[in-house]
Design a protein around this motif. Structure first.
Motif, PDB file in Angstrom:
ATOM      1  N   LEU A  73      19.605   2.051  15.364  1.00 31.25           N
ATOM      2  CA  LEU A  73      19.063   0.943  14.566  1.00 31.25           C
ATOM      3  C   LEU A  73      20.132  -0.099  14.261  1.00 31.25           C
ATOM      4  O   LEU A  73      19.818  -1.267  14.018  1.00 31.25           O
ATOM      5  N   GLU A  74      21.383   0.340  14.275  1.00 33.92           N
ATOM      6  CA  GLU A  74      22.475  -0.584  13.945  1.00 33.92           C
ATOM      7  C   GLU A  74      23.179  -1.085  15.205  1.00 33.92           C
ATOM      8  O   GLU A  74      24.145  -1.835  15.119  1.00 33.92           O
ATOM      9  N   ASN A  75      22.706  -0.643  16.346  1.00 36.69           N
ATOM     10  CA  ASN A  75      23.393  -0.940  17.593  1.00 36.69           C
ATOM     11  C   ASN A  75      22.810  -2.198  18.244  1.00 36.69           C
ATOM     12  O   ASN A  75      21.606  -2.279  18.485  1.00 36.69           O
ATOM     13  N   GLU A  76      23.668  -3.176  18.518  1.00 35.32           N
ATOM     14  CA  GLU A  76      23.187  -4.464  19.049  1.00 35.32           C
ATOM     15  C   GLU A  76      22.504  -4.282  20.410  1.00 35.32           C
ATOM     16  O   GLU A  76      21.489  -4.900  20.689  1.00 35.32           O
ATOM     17  N   LYS A  95      12.485   2.311  10.610  1.00 36.76           N
ATOM     18  CA  LYS A  95      13.188   2.031   9.351  1.00 36.76           C
ATOM     19  C   LYS A  95      12.341   2.414   8.147  1.00 36.76           C
ATOM     20  O   LYS A  95      12.824   2.980   7.169  1.00 36.76           O
ATOM     21  N   LYS A 113      19.070  -2.939  20.006  1.00 33.00           N
ATOM     22  CA  LYS A 113      18.093  -3.908  19.492  1.00 33.00           C
ATOM     23  C   LYS A 113      17.424  -4.669  20.626  1.00 33.00           C
ATOM     24  O   LYS A 113      16.317  -5.177  20.482  1.00 33.00           O
ATOM     25  N   GLU A 158      21.493   5.815  14.407  1.00 36.59           N
ATOM     26  CA  GLU A 158      22.594   4.902  14.734  1.00 36.59           C
ATOM     27  C   GLU A 158      22.102   3.771  15.646  1.00 36.59           C
ATOM     28  O   GLU A 158      22.637   2.663  15.609  1.00 36.59           O
TER      29      GLU A 158
END
Lengths: 496, 496
Positions: free
Chosen positions: A94-97, A112, A100, A92
């Motif tokens: 990886l999708e979290n601003e 990824k 990042k 999760e």
């Protein structure tokens, strides 16, 4: 014990003895020994409990120098590995601003790549040999190391290198006539697994006086002697860099080992887990796989074992490793695969870390600078500590110590006073065990007696890692010296 | 092969045969079988490669129903576990302000608690039994489950439950006269390890017609028969909930099992890895440990095996598990500890996950709601899929299927046409293997033939998980039905 005759069916309860007692379990288990985590470590844990309970002892903490476990002694992990592992375990992020902003782009890209290619990620059983995407990365690393191709289908990822040794022993040993040439001193995993799988440890002695060198004539004479006694000499264990002895084999010596294996039809078990631990600028590590390839040798079978637990990274708790099988027929590989499948697969977290170790950030990638800096610092620190420990040990009366060229250990030769030898004998212990136990009781330093590794008859050694943090090495050197002197004061001067 | 006489030392090269060939490796390895990842799975991987290479097949993906590997089939992991694991692997996040916004406070607190109590965190070898702080949390979970005390020193954390089975087999089996009562059908880990460790599989048949029930008289008669043939019946394996059979034992039945073990002086190996997988409201799971405690039984030795790979969580790739030893003497425990220490320790990531499974968020804690919701949904979905699969299988001509009460599998009984039985015989295969292989070739569905689990002579079964994602179950049901009908059309009506 259940006593069964071959007559009528036995009915009713058996004797009141426990159905599971040390007198009736597999003697191969009771006979196995593993000094690295044996009696002295158990005592150390008791002392640690006493300290935790506020009891007053001559030291304020236990220093575990019995085992190459650097992070337990405070070594910082390599950041790149941990970042990728965290993302793989919790995708999760990886999708979290916000996340990042925390993780460099090459870390994110690596996570990824792995997650896309591993169905179910770290939560699913992989192929029993390990996930293909990881074996490919490892193969790439091996190719870069050796300059020769590596087929990922020859790689078997394991929970630490130990599991590869288990599998090889299980394959090779049929009965007590199957013998394995094992260096003395050896890493006790070999003696323990030889006992457990019911084979014979065929010793070959490393020559301490020439820096624990490996002598091909010794291999030959031991092999011929064993054969004359009806033994099948099935394999040769070479640990390079050496454990517990720290020496690095010369290329010429390795060529001779390969030739010996070819001439005698012997499998080579190449324990190469310390390949990243080289401390002398004039020495380099060469894998046995490379030597085989250089020689265009296609008949000698090699199992090369590697681990994430050693090197500068020291990711022991993760349990990652691989075995590369070289020159092994596909039908034997299939048996190895089947053995792996009975255990389903090794843990994915360890598998991923093994791939990261063999395929680290490259120059120009965002994580390279930090990775490179951590690597350089860790290796330099290990070297400084090796040099310092060697100097301390060499300064002790009656002690000589080969300079460690690689690995994580020093293996000093200690001449013990007759008084100590006799005192040890009285309690039924080896004299170096006696020394190490007293060292623990008086200083909190945990080491492993040479008898745990086997050693030349009548000599005494102990093994200690040089993993004590740098800020504590002075103090440890002082404690060690003080203990040694008081030991000699108590038991008398050493004989020679 | 190396041919050694007992005469003069043999010199010079041996025969040019490989020193490592299937003809000269340990026959206990070559004889071991493990159908869950055997020939059919290898073929499935070949077909998967063909699909990846764009080849046209009658299906567009492989559905791995051969193994309980839910996340590979898309099951979402439990968020709480993954969050704690990510923090433990990359502790810098604990100090990162951005990360604090991502992770709930109880996740952060849990990670901090573990990291504070595990020297070196996930990067260091722990105590060979597992880190104490984790064993304490697991012990707490066991206490809450059973209502009886659990001593963390009786817990041994392992890389999946399989390693506990390996250790018990290694301890118990001295030679081929040591027999272990094993349910038929059984999970092939038992037959494989019995072969590898050189013991005898003493079968007891579960009664399919009464829902795969366990019959104490069958245990008794098999035991007495084996004893009359000079065997030592050392242990009884009970898998509850059943694998591959899915039944849940009644409390009364469990009491009888314990009494049987006591009367006959037999160790109980309690495979309880599916304890969280219960689908019938009228059934509950009771651990054998609780039964022992209820009976105040202190003489029966039980090894209870648990895993993080099953349940609703399905964290297979992490390889976590534990064995709880109950009523085992301290000297035998010490041998178990030594065996664990030869493998150093199980992986910390799996150890931590095992502790999280046994000590999940409690009501009132920030993560409880999400955890509870995920748990409820996952279990409800598993149940819906079990019901649906059972319905589909039961509708097939010549197929009967016991309703799965627990675990992750259905084990339909298939009556095969004589034509298929003969066609299978021609290629030297069991008829259910033949059926499953064709099922794979025509539908991409991977199952395990009943012969891989052993079954009553002359009957045929296969095992399939019910882990196909819900959105695909209709389609899979259709493919399965279509295949079955065309198989019967091709080979004729089943006999009965």
């Amino acid at each position: 014990m259940v006593a069964n005759g071959a007559g009528d069916p036995v009915k009713g309860p058996q004797s009141s003895c426990s159905p599971l007692g040390v007198d009736n379990i597999n003697p191969k288990v009771t006979n196995a020994q593993y000094a690295v985590r044996g009696e002295i470590v158990i005592r150390a844990k008791e002392l640690e409990d006493k300290l935790h309970n506020g009891e007053k002892l001559p030291f304020d903490k236990i220093l575990y120098c019995n085992i190459g476990n650097p992070q337990q002694l405070g070594q910082h992990p390599v950041t790149f590995y941990r970042q990728v592992l965290a993302l793989c375990d919790y995708p999760e992020l990886l999708e979290n601003e916000q996340a990042k902003a925390i993780f460099p782009p090459d870390v994110i890209a690596r996570a990824k790549k792995y997650l896309a290619a591993i169905p179910g990620g770290t939560g699913a059983y992989s192929d029993s040999r390990g996930a293909m995407v990881l074996r490919k990365d490892i193969a790439k690393g091996i190719e870069e190391r050796d300059g020769y191709p590596c087929d990922p289908d020859n790689l078997f990822l394991t929970d630490g290198a130990s599991q590869g040794v288990h599998a090889m022993m299980r394959m090779l040993l049929r009965d007590e006539n199957d013998a394995i040439l094992t260096p003395i001193p050896q890493y006790p995993l070999y003696s323990a697994t030889l006992t457990m799988y019911g084979g014979m440890l065929l010793p070959y002695y490393l020559h301490e006086e020439t820096g624990w060198s490996l002598d091909i004539n010794e291999l030959r004479s031991q092999t011929y002697k064993a054969r004359s006694e009806g033994k099948n000499v099935r394999a040769l264990v070479v640990i390079n860099p050496g454990n517990p002895t720290g020496q690095i084999l010369s290329y010429e010596n390795q060529v001779d080992v390969v030739k010996f294996c070819k001439e005698e039809g012997i499998v080579l078990l190449a324990d190469e887990v310390y390949q990243a631990n080289i401390y002398r600028p004039d020495k380099t590590f060469t894998s046995f796989k490379k030597v085989l390839c250089d020689l265009k040798e296609t008949e000698v079978t090699v199992a090369s074992m590697m681990s994430i637990s050693k090197g500068f990274y020291g990711e022991c708790g993760r349990r990652g490793g691989y075995t590369e099988l070289v020159n092994v027929n596909s039908d034997v590989q299939a048996e190895f695969y089947k053995l792996a499948s009975i255990n389903l697969c090794s843990n994915l977290n360890g598998q991923i870390c093994m791939a990261l170790v063999m395929n680290p950030p490259k120059e120009g990638e965002p994580s390279f600078e930090l990775y490179s800096q951590e690597r350089t610092e860790l290796l330099a620190s290990l070297k400084r500590r090796a040099v310092k420990l060697h100097k301390t040990l060499s300064s002790l009366q009656g002690v000589t110590c080969t300079e460690p060229e690689g690995a994580l250990y020093a293996m000093p030769h200690i001449r013990l006073p007759q008084g100590a030898i006799e005192a040890a004998k009285k309690i039924g212990k080896a004299a170096d065990f006696f020394y190490c136990m007293q060292l623990l009781e008086e200083t909190g330093i945990v080491t492993v007696p040479g008898s745990g590794f086997k050693q030349e008859e009548g000599t005494y050694h102990f093994r200690t890692t040089f993993l004590v943090p740098e800020k504590e090495t002075d103090e440890v050197a002082e404690r060690l010296t003080k203990f040694h002197n008081s030991f000699l004061a108590k038991y008398g001067e050493p004989e020679q």
